[in-house]
Enzyme design. Structure first.
Site, PDB file in Angstrom:
ATOM      1  CE  LYS A 133      82.508 -17.546 -23.553  1.00 42.89           C
ATOM      2  NZ  LYS A 133      83.204 -17.095 -22.328  1.00 42.89           N
ATOM      3  CG  ASP A 193      84.845 -14.865 -18.979  1.00 38.45           C
ATOM      4  OD1 ASP A 193      85.025 -15.300 -20.127  1.00 38.45           O
ATOM      5  OD2 ASP A 193      85.040 -13.684 -18.665  1.00 38.45           O
ATOM      6  CD  GLU A 197      88.371 -12.814 -18.871  1.00 34.98           C
ATOM      7  OE1 GLU A 197      87.521 -12.503 -19.724  1.00 34.98           O
ATOM      8  OE2 GLU A 197      88.449 -12.269 -17.735  1.00 34.98           O
TER       9      GLU A 197
END
Length: 341
Positions: A133, A193, A197
């Site tokens: 991460k 994810d 983003e």
């Protein structure tokens, strides 16, 4: 909702990787961090790169042995795919699948290709994930400092009955178990994810900073002031949140800033914004984003829209002002080195 397990060093057995050869496919931001961290942990690491890759000299200069992808895979017991998402399926079909040993472990740092069915490994292969991460340079620097970056661990396919234990050993060798390895699934990692983003970390934050910059400039303020207030100081606030959460950040800022935080945040991120976020998540979950992205990156799409957007955003006035301001920073050569490498 039950909480997922977090594994630490005492839960991992790095010795499970002894005698196994690990092939890192790709040598970009994550590739170099994985290869060097594993090497420094005593693992037998090789790097697989396409013929003519500019990264060959860099990897060899850092003490690693490089082979063409097909040969690296054929030699390996563990294969970690760290090339861009849009290139993985073709690379897998051409160089990886024909050379994977039965009983070996195929690994990913992002679930995209497995979750959306672009890569479908044979039933006799372990399929796992270790997803740091943090950007690769941080993964490397934290390891070198004796610390670690939190990572996600997931098992998609357990052919050997030891997939989780082997993935944990890999995460430990990466330094991730020093901070914690959070158990997840390929689906959860992929969807969260992509959403993080797009809606927050990159899409949301960049658009917010640029909109703030534009608002001050349009009101007649010096662009350098606008850059400092809306872009430069973002790192200071995020670092405080990283260290001690929202409460810790608010403890460290002025009462004026804290009061403005409470009354103005909901005016910027409105219920309409939340509706848009939900639509973004739906497009990720139902494959709409993946379809559009892969079409854009394909030879048919030619990256025309992608390259135009890249050029357009690079020409934003804040980029020119920022470049001038960053020249004043004592660490600007370090920054340039990260970007150019």
């Amino acid at each position: 909702m039950s909480q997922a397990k977090i594994y630490y060093q005492e839960d991992c057995n790095m010795s499970l990787l002894e005698g196994k050869k690990i092939a890192i496919i790709g040598y970009g931001s994550q590739g170099h961090a994985h290869a060097l961290n594993l090497k420094d942990s005593g693992m037998d690491v090789i790097v697989g790169l396409y013929e003519g890759s500019k990264s060959v000299a860099k990897a060899e200069a850092q003490g690693l042995t490089v082979y063409p992808v097909a040969k690296a895979v054929a030699m390996a017991d563990v294969v970690m795919m760290l090339i861009p998402d849009e290139k993985q399926a073709e690379c897998y079909r051409k160089d990886v699948e024909p050379n994977l040993k039965s009983g070996s472990m195929l690994m990913f740092a992002h679930g995209f290709n497995i979750h959306f069915g672009l890569i479908k490994p044979a039933a006799d292969i372990d399929v796992t994930m270790i997803a740091p991460k943090a950007p690769g340079h941080t993964v490397r620097s934290e390891y070198q400092a004796g610390k670690g970056t939190p990572m996600l661990v997931a098992v998609q396919q357990d052919a050997t009955g030891k997939a989780l234990e082997l993935a944990l050993a890999y995460g430990d060798a990466m330094g991730g178990a020093r901070a914690g390895l959070l158990e997840t699934t390929f689906r959860t990692e992929t969807e969260t994810d992509l959403f993080g983003e797009q809606a927050v970390l990159c899409g949301g934050v960049c658009a917010l900073m640029q909109a703030g910059f534009e608002t001050l400039c349009e009101a007649g303020y010096d662009p350098r002031n606008a850059y400092f207030e809306c872009i430069h100081e973002m790192k200071l606030i995020v670092d405080l949140i990283y260290q001690s959460g929202f409460a810790g950040m608010r403890y460290s800022i002025s009462n004026t800033a804290e009061y403005g935080d409470y009354i103005t945040g909901p005016k910027i991120v409105t219920p309409e914004t939340k509706k848009t976020m939900k639509k973004i998540l739906t497009d990720i979950q139902d494959g709409t984003f993946a379809k559009d992205f892969l079409l854009e990156m394909s030879s048919a799409g030619g990256q025309v829209h992608f390259q135009a957007m890249r050029k357009l955003h690079a020409e934003h006035p804040s980029e020119k002002v920022g470049a001038e301001i960053r020249k004043l920073y004592s660490w600007n050569k370090e920054e340039d080195k990260l970007i150019n490498n």
